[in-house]
Design a protein around this motif. Structure first.
Motif, PDB file in Angstrom:
ATOM      1  N   SER A 184       7.946 -11.372   2.806  1.00 46.24           N
ATOM      2  CA  SER A 184       8.269 -10.649   1.571  1.00 46.24           C
ATOM      3  C   SER A 184       7.074 -10.592   0.630  1.00 46.24           C
ATOM      4  O   SER A 184       6.866  -9.591  -0.067  1.00 46.24           O
ATOM      5  N   ILE A 188       5.353  -7.131  -0.775  1.00 48.06           N
ATOM      6  CA  ILE A 188       5.267  -6.827  -2.200  1.00 48.06           C
ATOM      7  C   ILE A 188       3.812  -6.672  -2.643  1.00 48.06           C
ATOM      8  O   ILE A 188       3.492  -5.843  -3.501  1.00 48.06           O
ATOM      9  N   SER A 192       2.761  -3.145  -4.120  1.00 42.02           N
ATOM     10  CA  SER A 192       2.519  -3.138  -5.557  1.00 42.02           C
ATOM     11  C   SER A 192       1.067  -2.861  -5.906  1.00 42.02           C
ATOM     12  O   SER A 192       0.774  -2.122  -6.845  1.00 42.02           O
ATOM     13  N   LEU A 309       6.013  -8.623  -8.669  1.00 41.59           N
ATOM     14  CA  LEU A 309       5.711  -9.623  -7.637  1.00 41.59           C
ATOM     15  C   LEU A 309       6.767 -10.714  -7.633  1.00 41.59           C
ATOM     16  O   LEU A 309       7.306 -11.076  -6.578  1.00 41.59           O
ATOM     17  N   GLY A 312      10.363  -9.266  -6.661  1.00 38.20           N
ATOM     18  CA  GLY A 312      10.464  -8.714  -5.314  1.00 38.20           C
ATOM     19  C   GLY A 312      10.037  -9.660  -4.226  1.00 38.20           C
ATOM     20  O   GLY A 312       9.964  -9.280  -3.052  1.00 38.20           O
ATOM     21  N   HIS A 313       9.774 -10.903  -4.582  1.00 41.32           N
ATOM     22  CA  HIS A 313       9.245 -11.874  -3.623  1.00 41.32           C
ATOM     23  C   HIS A 313      10.324 -12.884  -3.253  1.00 41.32           C
ATOM     24  O   HIS A 313      10.939 -12.808  -2.188  1.00 41.32           O
ATOM     25  N   GLU A 459      13.818  -2.855   2.332  1.00 39.59           N
ATOM     26  CA  GLU A 459      13.066  -3.923   2.992  1.00 39.59           C
ATOM     27  C   GLU A 459      13.987  -4.822   3.813  1.00 39.59           C
ATOM     28  O   GLU A 459      13.668  -5.191   4.953  1.00 39.59           O
TER      29      GLU A 459
END
Length: 502
Positions: A184, A188, A192, A309, A312-313, A459
């Motif tokens: 992940s 990201i 990003s 970050l 979305g991580h 994802e």
């Protein structure tokens, strides 16, 4: 002269005392008002000094069981006293909808802990700044932009699938969370900032990856240590010094990338970058302008990149990991899921999941939603009321800290019968129609919902389809999985699964 000085000193002291007394009286008046109004909400009898502080077993499986018992007794609202601080819990669609439909700001007690890392981005900002930046960032999640990320997500998936296949060859127990987290993070960073760190490769020692891992680990520790919630006190500890050092490094990397990108980008239409790479989140941030032609400041861009970050991580890796765990524990679900995936991906030159495939996997979508209901990657959301608000026929006063407990909403027996059972059919269209809105809110809801929820779902679908097309996963009977509830739903000592090649 001495007498004049004495009178002047006395006058200053009187003014100071009057000022202190006025503000103390104002605070006490507001505090008493809040206590009186919140006394109308149901609650268990609190301890005079500690409130309900010692009723809660802790942020683990025992604590989650306590929460489920609590919502059985108080299904809509309740008050929890943490010593002298009241917290209003909302755990039902009819009450949580009132909070989530508003634009009330996030609660400081949790979100201030991550401000040194993510700054004042969409997650933590409020008022006009949040409203303006939300509108500026919305184009970054248009479906045409999300479509371009599918290639990146497949390339990142290649590396994780290969790890699963190696685990199948060696018949070794596979550490899910640690490997999925690196996947992940890879996704990201590439989407990003087009930043490649090779973080999924064994033995990777990239300093940025190391910094993010340290920040994530210390955040969990800090969350469970209230005496370190104050930045000044925290900065005096070894963990605090390490935390702020890594924040400084992560900010430096983001700032360097932004500066370099600004020097190459033109502030015109959102066409593809000249270097042939995918248009990423940072490209859109740099070019974004409001109705007055004003864009984001350099600091705002850095804060939004760091926020993207963070959000979305860990949250996405939690959702993927717990979905795999649920699938591994239900062979019938896994077989049905693999049959659907095979019908889409078989007889191709490669195993890539295309943009069009994402809408051809309805059962996978149901499985993911049920896993997020059962395990709630983000267990709670905190808001602070800025106006008196009616909830379940009672008035919660301005200044009240409200905890929208997503885990509780998703396990409320008034909404979800047999809530601990993993049953993807709960999300069949005919079953969804029967439930109230706001019964299922893994990405929050309303105006402050997760702006990246479609990015995350794409994802999750891609990586689960890619994995289950190649391997079958089973629960490792020698490894006990225990939940750890913090800002993100984690597991103590990871999740271990047994893997076999199909």
């Amino acid at each position: 002269m001495a007498t004049l000085t004495t009178y002047a000193t006395g006058a200053v002291l009187l003014v100071v005392l009057a000022y202190v007394f006025f503000h103390l009286a104002t605070f006490l008046k507001g505090y008493i008002r809040i206590r009186v109004m919140l006394s109308k909400f149901p609650t268990d009898a609190p301890s005079f000094i500690f409130g309900h502080l010692f009723d809660y077993p802790g942020p683990d499986d025992a604590g989650l069981a306590y929460q489920r018992r609590h919502i059985t007794k108080f299904p809509k609202t309740s008050i929890m006293w943490m010593m002298n601080m009241p917290m209003l819990l909302v755990s039902h669609p009819t009450t949580v909808s009132v909070i989530l439909k508003s634009s009330e700001p996030k609660g400081p007690f949790t979100y201030d802990l991550i401000r040194p890392w993510i700054g004042d981005g969409l997650l933590t900002s409020k008022g006009e700044k949040w409203y303006r930046n939300r509108r500026l960032l919305t184009p970054a999640f248009h479906f045409e932009i999300l479509k371009s990320y599918v290639e990146i997500k497949n390339r990142c998936a290649d590396l994780l699938v290969e790890k699963f296949l190696k685990a199948a060859e060696t018949a070794s127990s596979f550490r899910v969370i640690s490997n999925v987290t690196m996947h992940s993070l890879d996704v990201i960073l590439r989407c990003s900032m087009s930043y490649e760190t090779d973080c999924q490769l064994p033995g990777n020692k990239h300093p940025y990856v190391k910094a993010v891992n340290i920040l994530s680990a210390i955040m969990v520790q800090r969350f469970f240590q209230p005496w370190f919630h104050n930045d000044l006190i925290f900065s005096l500890t070894p963990s605090g010094r390490s935390f702020f050092k890594q924040c400084k490094y992560v900010h430096h990397v983001a700032e360097t990338i932004i500066q370099k990108r600004q020097s190459h980008l033109t502030q015109d239409k959102l066409d593809a970058p000249e270097d042939g790479r995918c248009l990423d989140f940072l490209d859109i941030l740099i070019r974004a302008k409001d109705q007055d032609g004003v864009g984001l400041t350099f600091r705002e861009m850095r804060d939004e990149v760091d926020t993207f970050l963070f959000e979305g991580h860990d949250t996405t890796s939690s959702a993927i990991s717990w979905a795999l765990y649920s699938i591994a524990g239900h062979p019938d679900v896994q077989r049905r899921l693999q049959k659907e995936i095979d019908s889409v991906l078989d007889n191709r030159d490669n195993s890539d999941v295309t943009w069009e495939d994402l809408s051809r996997l309805p059962y996978l979508t149901m499985v993911i939603k049920e896993a997020m209901r059962l395990h709630a990657p983000v267990p709670f959301i905190q808001r602070v009321l800025t106006v008196d608000t009616e909830l379940d026929g009672k008035i919660a006063p301005a200044g009240t800290l409200v905890n929208c407990v997503i885990y509780n909403i998703h396990h409320n027996p008034a909404v979800w019968p047999d809530s601990l059972k993993f049953d993807p059919d709960r999300f069949l269209p005919e079953n969804v129609e029967k439930r109230q809105p706001y019964s299922f809110v893994p990405f929050s809801a309303g105006p402050r919902n997760c702006i990246g929820q479609n990015f995350a779902m794409d994802e999750i679908k891609i990586i689960l389809a890619r994995i289950l097309h190649k391997v079958t996963v089973r629960i490792d009977p020698d490894h006990k999985v225990e939940k750890l509830e913090s800002v993100v739903m984690r597991a103590k000592n990871d999740i271990r699964l047994l893997v076999s090649e199909r």
